[in-house]
Design an enzyme around this catalytic site. Structure first.
Site, PDB file in Angstrom:
ATOM      1  N   LEU A 206     -20.471   1.346  -5.544  1.00  0.00           N
ATOM      2  CA  LEU A 206     -21.708   1.024  -6.249  1.00  0.00           C
ATOM      3  C   LEU A 206     -22.890   0.894  -5.306  1.00  0.00           C
ATOM      4  O   LEU A 206     -24.030   1.199  -5.675  1.00  0.00           O
ATOM      5  CB  LEU A 206     -21.509  -0.285  -7.020  1.00  0.00           C
ATOM      6  CG  LEU A 206     -22.503  -0.604  -8.130  1.00  0.00           C
ATOM      7  CD1 LEU A 206     -22.378   0.397  -9.264  1.00  0.00           C
ATOM      8  CD2 LEU A 206     -22.275  -2.017  -8.655  1.00  0.00           C
TER       9      LEU A 206
ATOM     10  N   TYR B  67       0.838  -1.204   0.000  1.00  0.00           N
ATOM     11  CA  TYR B  67       0.000   0.000   0.000  1.00  0.00           C
ATOM     12  C   TYR B  67       0.874   1.256   0.000  1.00  0.00           C
ATOM     13  O   TYR B  67       1.890   1.333   0.691  1.00  0.00           O
ATOM     14  CB  TYR B  67      -0.937   0.024   1.197  1.00  0.00           C
ATOM     15  CG  TYR B  67      -2.052  -0.998   1.154  1.00  0.00           C
ATOM     16  CD1 TYR B  67      -2.281  -1.777   0.012  1.00  0.00           C
ATOM     17  CD2 TYR B  67      -2.877  -1.204   2.249  1.00  0.00           C
ATOM     18  CE1 TYR B  67      -3.302  -2.717  -0.014  1.00  0.00           C
ATOM     19  CE2 TYR B  67      -3.904  -2.137   2.224  1.00  0.00           C
ATOM     20  CZ  TYR B  67      -4.104  -2.896   1.090  1.00  0.00           C
ATOM     21  OH  TYR B  67      -5.113  -3.826   1.060  1.00  0.00           O
TER      22      TYR B  67
END
Length: 330
Positions: free
Chosen positions: A222, A53
């Site tokens: 979403l 990351y």
């Protein structure tokens, strides 16, 4: 905050997991520290990260941000169940020198030492394999793990993105070796819109006593009220959400989801998280808040009770795959 055991272990963790993937690339260090402070104040004690990351030339940056936060003191490290991952290529240019990625014993040893240095700690609570390594036998992987556990550098081991058969293989080989508890958690893609994990991965995890840690619980935004936000002139969909909404059938499905929750007076993102918390075997979803309000919304999901009527409606909009093998056989 509510807590549960991580799989079959005695380790008690929060029902929400703080995801840190945005720390560095999207959230600067000061704001990242503020988010971690707020999460800890709210009772979230399970923090998830990975050695890659930070991405690109900044791989490792996220672990360093967390390490600097630990270094502030105030029992921060003692209060946190820290999980990080190994597997990815740590080369900034995308080219890994041999044995500088994946799960060879050599790379596991090297990666642990590097993560400990960046995280400014002497141990990792849950060390996770970020992906399967088809070229390294589990006998070698578990040998490396045994040494690190004996040295006190890692306490538990988890998997991420493993298929069901690899969860079974890993734990059967660990059991045959003796003295190794094997995998205790699986971090997988799982949400209302993506339920394939219910066919093999989650049954395997439950049978072997692994806690399930869903990533992308809002499926790239979403399930967070994306259509309503567009209509109201807010943040437009991007990435996976934008691609999905370009399909008229998928867009109609998401619209039905938002309409159902409007009928019940509920927020889509909070319901998506609360739904995961009702699923058998789920320890807690990973949330990656970028603002205080996003964190507050995630916390409300822990207390949200979903009615049988609403759960049935969600299943109608987002039907699961069905149990295995019935889903693909008679």
């Amino acid at each position: 905050m509510k807590y549960t055991q991580l799989g079959r272990t005695g380790l008690k963790v929060s029902r929400l997991v703080l995801g840190t993937m945005n720390f560095g690339p999207q959230t600067d260090e000061s704001d990242s520290h503020a988010i971690m402070d707020a999460a800890l104040d709210a009772g979230i004690n399970f923090f998830d990260t990975a050695n890659v990351y930070g991405w690109g030339e900044n791989k490792g940056r996220t672990e360093s941000i967390i390490g600097n936060w630990f270094a502030k003191g105030g029992d921060r490290r003692d209060k946190v169940v820290l999980a990080t991952k190994v597997y990815g290529n740590m080369g900034a240019d995308g080219e890994a020198w041999p044995n500088h990625d994946k799960l060879s014993a050599l790379n596991i040893r090297r990666a642990v030492e590097a993560s400990l240095k960046r995280l400014r700690t002497d141990h990792i609570d849950v060390y996770q394999f970020h992906h399967i390594d088809r070229n390294t036998p589990f006998e070698e992987i578990w040998q490396a793990v045994d040494v690190l556990v004996q040295q006190g550098k890692i306490l538990y081991v988890g998997s991420s993105n493993f298929p069901g058969y690899k969860i079974a293989q890993a734990n059967e080989i660990a059991a045959r070796r003796g003295g190794n508890v094997g995998l205790v958690s699986e971090q997988c893609l799982y949400n209302l819109a993506e339920r394939r994990a219910e066919m093999e991965v989650i049954p395997a995890a439950r049978d072997y006593g692994l806690g399930v840690i869903p990533w992308s619980p809002l499926h790239g935004g979403l399930l967070g009220g994306v259509i309503k936000k567009e209509v109201q002139g807010g943040r437009r969909a991007s990435g996976r959400a934008a691609t999905t909404l370009a399909d008229p059938v998928a867009r109609a499905q998401i619209q039905s989801y938002e309409d159902l929750l409007d009928k019940h007076g509920l927020q889509p993102g909070e319901v998506a998280l609360a739904w995961l918390l009702t699923r058998p075997g789920v320890t807690g979803p990973i949330v990656g808040p970028r603002t205080a309000e996003q964190l507050a919304s995630a916390l409300r999901a822990v207390e949200l009770e979903l009615s049988a009527e609403l759960l049935a409606g969600l299943d109608e909009i987002f039907p699961g795959t069905g149990p295995s093998p019935e889903a693909f056989a008679w």
